[in-house]
Structures are given as structure tokens and as C-alpha cells.
Design a protein around this motif. Structure first.
Motif, PDB file in Angstrom:
ATOM      1  N   GLY A  99     -11.380   0.418   0.740  1.00  0.00           N
ATOM      2  CA  GLY A  99     -10.999   1.711   1.278  1.00  0.00           C
ATOM      3  C   GLY A  99     -10.069   1.671   2.476  1.00  0.00           C
ATOM      4  O   GLY A  99      -9.495   2.690   2.846  1.00  0.00           O
ATOM      5  N   GLN A 100      -9.889   0.504   3.078  1.00  0.00           N
ATOM      6  CA  GLN A 100      -8.965   0.385   4.208  1.00  0.00           C
ATOM      7  C   GLN A 100      -7.542   0.412   3.650  1.00  0.00           C
ATOM      8  O   GLN A 100      -7.294  -0.103   2.564  1.00  0.00           O
ATOM      9  CB  GLN A 100      -9.233  -0.951   4.914  1.00  0.00           C
ATOM     10  N   ASN A 154     -21.636   1.527  -3.362  1.00  0.00           N
ATOM     11  CA  ASN A 154     -21.277   1.592  -1.953  1.00  0.00           C
ATOM     12  C   ASN A 154     -19.765   1.452  -1.770  1.00  0.00           C
ATOM     13  O   ASN A 154     -19.138   2.192  -1.002  1.00  0.00           O
ATOM     14  CB  ASN A 154     -22.021   0.503  -1.174  1.00  0.00           C
ATOM     15  N   GLU A 155     -19.166   0.488  -2.493  1.00  0.00           N
ATOM     16  CA  GLU A 155     -17.716   0.295  -2.415  1.00  0.00           C
ATOM     17  C   GLU A 155     -16.971   1.515  -2.950  1.00  0.00           C
ATOM     18  O   GLU A 155     -15.948   1.911  -2.399  1.00  0.00           O
ATOM     19  CB  GLU A 155     -17.289  -0.935  -3.220  1.00  0.00           C
ATOM     20  N   GLU A 157     -17.720   4.643  -2.838  1.00  0.00           N
ATOM     21  CA  GLU A 157     -17.662   5.703  -1.826  1.00  0.00           C
ATOM     22  C   GLU A 157     -16.545   5.415  -0.821  1.00  0.00           C
ATOM     23  O   GLU A 157     -15.784   6.311  -0.448  1.00  0.00           O
ATOM     24  CB  GLU A 157     -19.008   5.818  -1.097  1.00  0.00           C
ATOM     25  N   LYS A 158     -16.434   4.168  -0.396  1.00  0.00           N
ATOM     26  CA  LYS A 158     -15.378   3.781   0.544  1.00  0.00           C
ATOM     27  C   LYS A 158     -14.000   3.901  -0.104  1.00  0.00           C
ATOM     28  O   LYS A 158     -13.029   4.268   0.550  1.00  0.00           O
ATOM     29  CB  LYS A 158     -15.608   2.354   1.038  1.00  0.00           C
ATOM     30  N   GLU A 161     -12.652   7.452  -0.105  1.00  0.00           N
ATOM     31  CA  GLU A 161     -12.092   7.760   1.214  1.00  0.00           C
ATOM     32  C   GLU A 161     -10.716   7.100   1.366  1.00  0.00           C
ATOM     33  O   GLU A 161      -9.785   7.705   1.885  1.00  0.00           O
ATOM     34  CB  GLU A 161     -13.054   7.243   2.286  1.00  0.00           C
ATOM     35  N   GLU A 192     -14.758  -2.616  11.157  1.00  0.00           N
ATOM     36  CA  GLU A 192     -14.118  -3.510  10.193  1.00  0.00           C
ATOM     37  C   GLU A 192     -13.999  -4.913  10.731  1.00  0.00           C
ATOM     38  O   GLU A 192     -13.962  -5.168  11.886  1.00  0.00           O
ATOM     39  CB  GLU A 192     -12.738  -2.965   9.814  1.00  0.00           C
TER      40      GLU A 192
END
Length: 192
Positions: A99-100, A154-155, A157-158, A161, A192
Motif C-alpha cells: 500500500g505504500q 490484512n495486506e 486492506e492496505k 488504501e 513503516e
């Protein structure tokens, strides 16, 4: 006119995989701006519309990742696009957390075969990019298996975003605000 190309692999087999992060961002842009990306030309699905006051072509190359340059080169040549300022490529990056995002104006392929192929076909590495983090490969796992794998809950969801941030970054780039977009999205966040 801008070409915004998201990289990925065609067919349902690859939907939702790490390597298809670029396709996900194109889908998000298409939905937000009501652009149908359903015309098959230049070995890609493309759609034309307006984003941030700019005429755009959204493109999802259908050549498979490692041959993305064939489709992008055809689009760039046909529409006579200046690759330095009017080509934006969005793709997955395993060196960034899920997500970054990172915005770059140029650079090497960094081991990404889709970007390597684009650079080879364009003959230069100066084009705008938004890299969407998909997380680092676990030790001993094959890289191809990892990037063609699916995200954990979990990933995911990120990633949602991250896709939203990539849409904002693309809008800012099209508005001529690349420096402020880089200042906002390229800095490390505390967790992070």
C-alpha cells in the motif's frame, strides 16, 4: 494528452495478484472518472476521458507483464506522446510495504521486468511512474510465485488504501503538482 498505463497480466488467472497492482489503479481511476477501459487497441484495453482537466488515455497492456513495452511503445507512437512529461506508468514494487507508494520522474527498472521492457522499447528511462508497494518476498520463496500470488486479508486492506493514494497522486501529477505529490507520498511514514 496523457497516457496512464497500469501494468499487469491479462486473464482472470491473474486478477487480484501482486503483479496486477497497476491494473487495480487504472480500474479505480476509470471508475472515479467514468471512463470505460474496454476498447482493444495497441495490444491493450484503453479508454479515453478527462482527469484533472487533461485528456487521458487509460491503458491496461494485454501483452503480459514482461512484454509491456510492446503495447506502451505502440500507444506512445500512435498518439505522439512526449514520454518525458505525458506518460505515467503505474506498477507493483516489492521493495515497498503493501500500500505504500512512490512517485518517480525517471530511473532504472530496479529489477522489474515490465519496466525493463518499457525502457528497452522506448529507448530511455525518463518517464513518470507511480510504484505501488506489494511487500517484500519472503526468504526462500520464488519471486515469480510471490508476485503472482494473492494478498492476505490484512495486506488487501492496505492495498486498497494504496490504490486510493495512487489515484490522488495521478490526479496531482496531471494537475502539474508532481513536486508536492512527491513530497507528500515519497516520505516514510512512522509505522513503516
Amino acid at each position: 494528452m496523457f497516457i496512464i498505463a497500469g501494468l499487469g497480466n491479462p486473464t482472470r488467472d491473474y486478477e487480484g495478484t501482486r503483479h496486477n497492482a497497476g491494473f487495480e489503479v487504472i480500474d479505480a481511476l476509470a471508475e472515479k472518472y467514468n471512463i470505460a477501459v474496454d476498447t482493444k487497441k495497441h495490444r491493450a484495453y484503453i479508454g479515453k476521458g478527462m482527469i484533472a482537466g487533461q485528456k487521458v488515455i487509460l491503458a491496461k497492456p494485454q501483452t503480459y507483464m514482461n512484454l509491456s513495452g510492446e503495447s506502451i511503445k505502440s500507444l506512445v507512437d500512435y498518439y505522439k506522446i512526449d514520454t518525458v512529461s505525458n506518460l505515467l506508468v503505474i506498477y507493483d514494487d516489492i521493495s515497498l510495504n503493501p500500500g505504500q507508494i512512490r512517485i518517480r520522474e525517471k530511473g532504472s527498472a530496479g529489477g522489474h521486468n515490465g519496466i525493463k521492457n518499457i525502457i528497452a522499447h522506448l529507448g530511455n528511462q525518463v518517464f513518470l511512474r507511480i510504484k505501488v508497494g506489494v511487500g517484500q518476498k519472503p526468504p526462500k520463496q520464488d519471486l515469480a510465485d510471490y508476485v503472482l500470488g494473492h494478498f492476505t486479508k490484512n495486506e488487501e486492506e492496505k492495498m486498497q488504501e494504496g490504490y486510493a493514494h495512487a489515484v490522488i497522486a495521478a490526479e496531482r501529477i496531471l494537475s502539474g503538482e508532481i513536486t508536492s505529490a512527491m513530497n507528500e507520498f515519497n516520505r516514510k511514514k512512522k509505522d513503516e
